[in-house]
Write a protein that holds these residues in place. Structure first.
Motif, PDB file in Angstrom:
ATOM      1  N   LYS A  77      -3.159  -2.195   7.931  1.00 34.93           N
ATOM      2  CA  LYS A  77      -3.860  -2.231   9.209  1.00 34.93           C
ATOM      3  C   LYS A  77      -2.826  -2.632  10.254  1.00 34.93           C
ATOM      4  O   LYS A  77      -2.504  -3.802  10.415  1.00 34.93           O
ATOM      5  CB  LYS A  77      -5.043  -3.191   9.159  1.00 34.93           C
ATOM      6  CG  LYS A  77      -6.138  -2.701   8.211  1.00 34.93           C
ATOM      7  CD  LYS A  77      -7.323  -3.623   8.131  1.00 34.93           C
ATOM      8  CE  LYS A  77      -8.392  -3.053   7.189  1.00 34.93           C
ATOM      9  NZ  LYS A  77      -9.560  -3.945   7.022  1.00 34.93           N
ATOM     10  N   VAL A  78      -2.313  -1.614  10.949  1.00 40.37           N
ATOM     11  CA  VAL A  78      -1.122  -1.763  11.781  1.00 40.37           C
ATOM     12  C   VAL A  78      -1.493  -1.680  13.253  1.00 40.37           C
ATOM     13  O   VAL A  78      -2.271  -0.820  13.663  1.00 40.37           O
ATOM     14  CB  VAL A  78      -0.095  -0.659  11.448  1.00 40.37           C
ATOM     15  CG1 VAL A  78       1.137  -0.785  12.333  1.00 40.37           C
ATOM     16  CG2 VAL A  78       0.293  -0.711   9.976  1.00 40.37           C
ATOM     17  N   PHE A 256      -8.175  -9.711  18.588  1.00 41.94           N
ATOM     18  CA  PHE A 256      -8.372  -8.539  17.746  1.00 41.94           C
ATOM     19  C   PHE A 256      -7.141  -8.307  16.874  1.00 41.94           C
ATOM     20  O   PHE A 256      -7.244  -8.068  15.665  1.00 41.94           O
ATOM     21  CB  PHE A 256      -8.635  -7.324  18.635  1.00 41.94           C
ATOM     22  CG  PHE A 256      -9.442  -6.231  17.992  1.00 41.94           C
ATOM     23  CD1 PHE A 256     -10.817  -6.315  17.924  1.00 41.94           C
ATOM     24  CD2 PHE A 256      -8.825  -5.106  17.470  1.00 41.94           C
ATOM     25  CE1 PHE A 256     -11.564  -5.307  17.345  1.00 41.94           C
ATOM     26  CE2 PHE A 256      -9.562  -4.090  16.892  1.00 41.94           C
ATOM     27  CZ  PHE A 256     -10.939  -4.197  16.829  1.00 41.94           C
ATOM     28  N   LEU A 257      -5.953  -8.365  17.494  1.00 40.49           N
ATOM     29  CA  LEU A 257      -4.703  -8.240  16.744  1.00 40.49           C
ATOM     30  C   LEU A 257      -4.596  -9.322  15.681  1.00 40.49           C
ATOM     31  O   LEU A 257      -4.183  -9.069  14.544  1.00 40.49           O
ATOM     32  CB  LEU A 257      -3.512  -8.367  17.703  1.00 40.49           C
ATOM     33  CG  LEU A 257      -3.198  -7.177  18.608  1.00 40.49           C
ATOM     34  CD1 LEU A 257      -2.116  -7.568  19.602  1.00 40.49           C
ATOM     35  CD2 LEU A 257      -2.757  -5.984  17.806  1.00 40.49           C
ATOM     36  N   GLU A 258      -4.943 -10.534  16.058  1.00 40.65           N
ATOM     37  CA  GLU A 258      -4.820 -11.676  15.159  1.00 40.65           C
ATOM     38  C   GLU A 258      -5.700 -11.519  13.925  1.00 40.65           C
ATOM     39  O   GLU A 258      -5.281 -11.801  12.801  1.00 40.65           O
ATOM     40  CB  GLU A 258      -5.205 -12.956  15.917  1.00 40.65           C
ATOM     41  CG  GLU A 258      -5.163 -14.231  15.095  1.00 40.65           C
ATOM     42  CD  GLU A 258      -3.753 -14.768  14.917  1.00 40.65           C
ATOM     43  OE1 GLU A 258      -3.592 -15.675  14.087  1.00 40.65           O
ATOM     44  OE2 GLU A 258      -2.825 -14.289  15.588  1.00 40.65           O
ATOM     45  N   ASN A 262      -2.750  -6.625   9.771  1.00 44.70           N
ATOM     46  CA  ASN A 262      -1.874  -7.366   8.855  1.00 44.70           C
ATOM     47  C   ASN A 262      -0.412  -6.972   9.033  1.00 44.70           C
ATOM     48  O   ASN A 262       0.451  -7.391   8.277  1.00 44.70           O
ATOM     49  CB  ASN A 262      -2.310  -7.165   7.401  1.00 44.70           C
ATOM     50  CG  ASN A 262      -2.429  -5.696   7.017  1.00 44.70           C
ATOM     51  OD1 ASN A 262      -1.725  -4.845   7.556  1.00 44.70           O
ATOM     52  ND2 ASN A 262      -3.323  -5.402   6.086  1.00 44.70           N
ATOM     53  N   GLU A 263      -0.143  -6.128  10.053  1.00 46.71           N
ATOM     54  CA  GLU A 263       1.234  -5.748  10.341  1.00 46.71           C
ATOM     55  C   GLU A 263       1.331  -5.305  11.792  1.00 46.71           C
ATOM     56  O   GLU A 263       0.422  -4.665  12.323  1.00 46.71           O
ATOM     57  CB  GLU A 263       1.689  -4.622   9.409  1.00 46.71           C
ATOM     58  CG  GLU A 263       3.176  -4.397   9.409  1.00 46.71           C
ATOM     59  CD  GLU A 263       3.668  -3.779   8.104  1.00 46.71           C
ATOM     60  OE1 GLU A 263       4.852  -3.434   8.033  1.00 46.71           O
ATOM     61  OE2 GLU A 263       2.862  -3.649   7.165  1.00 46.71           O
ATOM     62  N   GLY A 277       2.659  -9.315   9.246  1.00 46.98           N
ATOM     63  CA  GLY A 277       1.817 -10.473   9.537  1.00 46.98           C
ATOM     64  C   GLY A 277       0.960 -10.169  10.753  1.00 46.98           C
ATOM     65  O   GLY A 277       1.029  -9.085  11.341  1.00 46.98           O
ATOM     66  N   ASN A 278       0.136 -11.145  11.165  1.00 46.31           N
ATOM     67  CA  ASN A 278      -0.745 -10.927  12.300  1.00 46.31           C
ATOM     68  C   ASN A 278      -0.038 -11.283  13.611  1.00 46.31           C
ATOM     69  O   ASN A 278       1.172 -11.458  13.660  1.00 46.31           O
ATOM     70  CB  ASN A 278      -2.050 -11.709  12.136  1.00 46.31           C
ATOM     71  CG  ASN A 278      -1.798 -13.208  11.982  1.00 46.31           C
ATOM     72  OD1 ASN A 278      -0.697 -13.701  12.257  1.00 46.31           O
ATOM     73  ND2 ASN A 278      -2.804 -13.935  11.546  1.00 46.31           N
TER      74      ASN A 278
END
Length: 668
Positions: A77-78, A256-258, A262-263, A277-278
């Motif tokens: 999930k990029v 939302f990104l956080e 996961n990348e 990572g977030n």
């Protein structure tokens, strides 16, 4: 062969050619040559969904990106992060096959399906919402569409039964429930409505619903949170977290990104950096990288000065060693002239003086037809107020802003404004220009020089440079700017007037994270009144200290705290209500048990007696009725029989009701 079904792209053939450079392979190990990795992208062949190699796109001899190489594997999930104007939306369109690259290749895993949510969806105006949602054809979608249309139109019962049988045979009920959940959460109703009748925000939500319903294996989303209210964003966030699919998205929403990604892929100065990572991890590692690059840049500049001195003194006759040193010099020169510390947008706009009386809204009422928008709203604004406005779309948030600024009049009530108030209004509609003009001319239409800080004045060109519009770009026509650049220019046009009462209606849409961080820093130091309508929870949490909450039916409550405080309050309130309901149900069940136990004594005896009394009253009623019908008797007899009949009927009704109550208790 490629088949397009709305936003749903199905790849079937082993070879697909876009401009002669788009090749689909089932399993290829690819060497990525221009990626700086933190840590490296996984290239495990069986899991590889998407790769690009040396992807290049330019407009008017200016590169958006060059030799861009990236890869996405199954389950990732990029988020793609980059400054406005660097081509994020163009890249998304190229990946979805809606735009052609100048050079390079895009490769997808054989057989996967791709869904693309555009920033500004292109939907057929003449289609209905239903027709738009179910463009992709498969048996389950067709069955759900037929069933729902019959339900909505109250169709023929025989046809409805056939549709239900078809749903049963395909086991489509779970799918239909998921469709209804998606539509309900995104506020999509009136499914026979034409697309041309929808607003821009409604179109975006319909396009989102379509791509979520189709459930592609790779989901590409460009600014998915735009045009969603806070409840919709929180639902979408939870939905994507639980969704077992591969996602590539562009968003400025940092929560939302956080929570979803996961990348993070960052496109900066033509290079792609990856962070496994977030968003919090990304910020930490990005800072480390920039510090390291600045250190290396300093060393390169020192070496460059030494080599430059050698170049100037070097004799014209050059041997082999000298030539190799010359070649090395040009490489050092290129590195030394890199600028990792880009010109940051620094805001220190001079604020007009604000008097003691600012703005007083008293007993405001506003309605459109039968719909109440604002009811009995009263508030006295004070210097330093930092207010957020939240509520579902369509509840009247923008209407309240327009009332406060005097753009419209309330049905009843009044707004009194102090003499020193200077409004700065950033509207969600963005720049409204009658004709296309150059950026520099647009700014000069306000002023040739701008007060800046306490004593300084800046020229229009200098002011634009502070807003990340360098001199080379200032003569560009506004129509050529990206969405985020137009937003930044709109913000400039608001601040150039030196306001002391700032009203920002969805200011975060399309702004990149660098611009958002800079805007937040400025607003945190702003000494005037600040009123914000935003769906960006991070932005609201950082800047506001109390909220106007639109609760529906025109009710606006004043909550002391930021958005996260409010959501915690709502969650605790809902939990308390659930607990109270649970306790109430326990008490009801206990009461029923108590009554049931007692019913074995007094109530059971009463129940048996009532059966006898009811039988006697029924017999008396029938007898009196027969006497009256027979007609034998005096007037006095008839009067007495009639009174007795009325009394018997009333008594029978009362005792029958009591008998039914006892019967229910005894059966429970």
């Amino acid at each position: 062969m490629i088949s397009f079904h709305g936003t749903f792209i199905s790849f079937q053939s082993p070879v697909i050619s876009f401009h002669g450079t788009f090749i689909l392979v089932e399993c290829t190990l690819i060497s990525f040559i221009s990626i700086i990795q933190y840590p490296p992208i996984s290239l495990l062949c069986p899991m590889n969904y998407l790769t690009t190699e040396n992807l290049t796109k330019s407009y008017a001899d200016e590169y958006l990106f060059k030799d861009l190489t990236l890869g996405i594997s199954k389950g990732q999930k990029v988020a793609l992060v980059a400054a406005n104007g660097t081509g994020k939306t163009t890249l998304m369109k190229i990946l979805a096959g809606k735009e052609v690259q100048d050079a390079g290749t895009v490769t997808f895993r054989k057989g996967i399906t791709i869904g693309f949510l555009e920033q500004e969806p292109n939907l057929n105006d003449n289609d209905t919402i239903w027709e738009t949602l179910f463009k992709a054809e498969n048996a389950m979608m067709t069955a759900v569409r037929e069933y729902e249309l019959l339900i909505e139109d109250h169709g023929n019962q025989d046809l409805l039964q056939k549709a239900m049988d078809k749903m049963d045979s395909l086991q489509a009920w779970d799918y239909e429930a998921r469709v209804k959940q998606i539509l309900g959460k995104l506020g999509i109703h009136h499914l026979s409505q034409k697309i041309k009748e929808l607003s821009g925000g409604q179109r975006k939500r319909v396009a989102m619903a379509r791509v979520l319903i189709e459930e592609p294996e790779l989901l590409i989303m460009d600014e998915p949170t735009n045009h969603l209210d806070l409840q919709m964003i929180e639902w979408l966030e939870d939905y994507l977290i639980d969704l077992n699919k591969t996602i590539l998205l562009v968003t400025h929403d940092r929560y939302f990104l956080e929570n979803v990604c996961n990348e993070i892929y960052e496109l900066d100065n033509g290079k792609l950096y990856t962070y496994k990572g977030n968003y919090s991890y990304f910020l930490e590692k990005k800072n480390d990288r920039e510090e390291r690059e600045n250190t290396e840049l300093g060393k390169s500049k020192n070496l460059y000065r030494k080599e430059l001195e050698w170049m100037r003194k070097m004799p014209r006759a050059r041997g082999t060693k000298a030539k190799s040193r010359v070649d090395a010099f040009y490489k050092v020169e290129e590195k030394a002239k890199q600028n990792f510390n880009e010109q940051q947008m620094t805001l220190a706009i001079k604020m007009s003086r604000l008097g003691s009386k600012i703005l007083e809204a008293r007993h405001l009422n506003m309605a459109y037809g039968d719909k109440k928008i604002i009811r009995k709203f009263t508030y006295v604004f004070k210097k330093g107020d930092r207010i957020g406005i939240v509520g579902p779309n369509g509840t009247g948030k923008t209407t309240l802003l327009r009332l406060l600024m005097g753009q419209i009049e309330p049905d009843t009530g009044n707004v009194e404004m102090g003499e020193t108030v200077v409004f700065g209004y950033y509207s969600q509609d963005g720049l409204q220009l009658k004709t296309d003009i150059r950026i520099i001319d647009y700014v000069k239409s306000f002023a040739d020089s701008i007060p800046y800080g306490n004593k300084e004045h800046l020229t229009a060109s200098q002011f634009l440079t502070y807003f990340q519009f360098p001199p080379a770009k200032q003569h560009t026509f506004i129509s050529k700017l990206s969405g985020g650049e137009r937003r930044r220019l709109h913000l400039l046009s608001v601040l150039i007037k030196n306001p002391n009462f700032l009203i920002l209606d969805e200011p975060t849409n399309d702004l990149d994270i660098l611009s958002l961080n800079t805007l937040e820093d400025f607003l945190s130091q702003f000494g005037g009144v600040l009123v914000i309508v935003s769906h960006d929870r991070y932005f609201m949490d950082k800047l506001v200290d109390h909220l106007f909450v639109f609760e529906g039916e025109g009710v606006i409550s004043d909550y002391p705290g930021n958005y996260s405080d409010y959501r915690t309050h709502v969650a605790m309130k809902e939990q308390k209500e659930k607990q109270e309901e649970k306790t109430k149900q326990i008490v009801i069940n206990q009461t029923k048990e108590t009554v049931k136990k007692k019913a074995g004594f007094k109530e059971k005896n009463e129940f048996n007696n009532l059966e006898k009394e009811i039988s006697e009253l029924e017999a008396k009623r029938d007898s009196l009725t027969a006497q009256l019908i027979e007609g034998k008797g005096s007037h006095t007899d008839f009067a007495n029989w009639s009174k007795e009949l009325d009394a018997s009927v009333k008594a029978l009704e009362t005792k029958t009701e009591r008998w039914m109550e006892l019967a229910e208790i005894l059966e429970s």
